[in-house]
Design a protein around this motif. Structure first.
Motif: not given
Length: 315
Positions: A85, A53-54, A288, A56-57, A65, A284-285
């Motif tokens: 991120n 998830i980290s 994370s 992603a956008e 995400f 969320w990104p």
């Protein structure tokens, strides 16, 4: 039916041992494999989910995400991943200040927990057996009540019309209520009070194993109690100090409930930032990425201490 098969069926545990031997698993390997499987399922799997998830956008969708894989116009499968991120965390002062503030608060609370918990653990370890059991029960007793209720109780003690201010005013020590709630002072009190048993118990376990003959020999050689403590007791209790400090520092650095209830709006800790990013901002990104960086900040000192202990063991 052969005699070996009959024996295996008549004694179940022998059949299990035989099957484990066929798989190449000894008893020691099986004992280690169970917790390793637990860590694999409940630690590594969520860690990889957060890592995915980290990269992603954030988007307005469910889940909020972007996917990791997408189909290109030519039909090929392409990976959508970015370190944006993590770069954002480095450039934004809010997150840097949150990490530094969390480390500072956790470190100061750990020091106070050590200064309070060491004398208590030493006294319990030197107490006679009937009294020792009662004292240990008093240390463990707070675990029998809800963590949330204990934090709420401190709100009643620390507020302007709480127990502490009313007592000080009635005794004539102060004229106006002191502002204690929603300050860093209240956060320190909450963390030290909550995690103090985690400091006392490892220290107690270490101090009870201390050989009393060493203390007697030091006294016979003319050393004062203070010299004996700093030259024998304190060095031999270092493993308990390290274990207790880690048990306090690690959960304190990511604490959310205590800063949210006892701290003020300017009390910045990474746990509150995580909550805001996940549930208020729905980013969320970034949340994370914050969690992964915090994990590495916690794991790095543990690995460093472990390497030091391993080198000492080799020496």
């Amino acid at each position: 039916m052969s005699a070996g098969n009959a024996l295996t069926r008549s004694v179940p545990w022998r059949g299990t041992a035989w099957a484990m031997g066929k798989l190449g698993l000894s008893g020691r390997t099986l004992v280690i494999a169970i917790p390793m499987l637990w860590l694999l399922v409940f630690f590594l799997a969520p860690f990889f989910v957060l890592g995915r998830i980290s990269l992603a956008e954030a988007i307005i969708a469910r889940p909020p995400f972007t996917p990791l894989f997408d189909r290109a116009p030519d039909g090929s499968l392409e990976i959508i991943a970015s370190l944006e991120n993590f770069r954002f965390l480095i450039e934004d002062a809010l997150y840097r200040n949150a990490y530094l503030s969390s480390i500072r608060i956790a470190l100061v609370a750990t020091i106070f927990a050590l200064l309070i918990g060491y004398p208590i653990a030493y006294y319990i370890a030197r107490a006679p057996e009937p009294r020792r059991t009662i004292l240990l029960l008093m240390v463990i007793l707070p675990f029998w009540t809800s963590f949330l209720l204990r934090v709420y109780a401190w709100m009643g003690f620390l507020r302007s019309n709480g127990v502490i201010n009313n007592t000080l005013i009635s005794l004539g020590i102060i004229d106006a209520p002191l502002r204690m709630l929603q300050t860093d002072f209240a956060v320190y009190i909450g963390i030290v009070y909550t995690y103090l048993p985690f400091m006392i118990l490892p220290l107690y376990a270490n101090l009870t194993k201390l050989d009393g003959a060493l203390l007697e020999a030091s006294s016979d050689l003319g050393a004062s109690p203070m010299v004996t403590f700093f030259t024998i007791t304190l060095p031999l209790s270092l493993p308990g100090i390290v274990a207790g400090s880690m048990l306090v520092f690690i959960p304190a650095i990511g604490e959310y409930v205590i800063p949210a209830l006892l701290g003020g709006p300017d009390t910045l800790m990474i746990g509150r930032v995580l909550w805001d990013e996940f549930f208020s901002s729905r980013d969320w990104p970034v949340a994370s990425a914050v969690a992964i960086v915090m994990l590495f900040l916690v794991v790095a000192p543990i690995m460093w201490l472990q390497s030091i202990q391993n080198r000492r063991g080799m020496d």
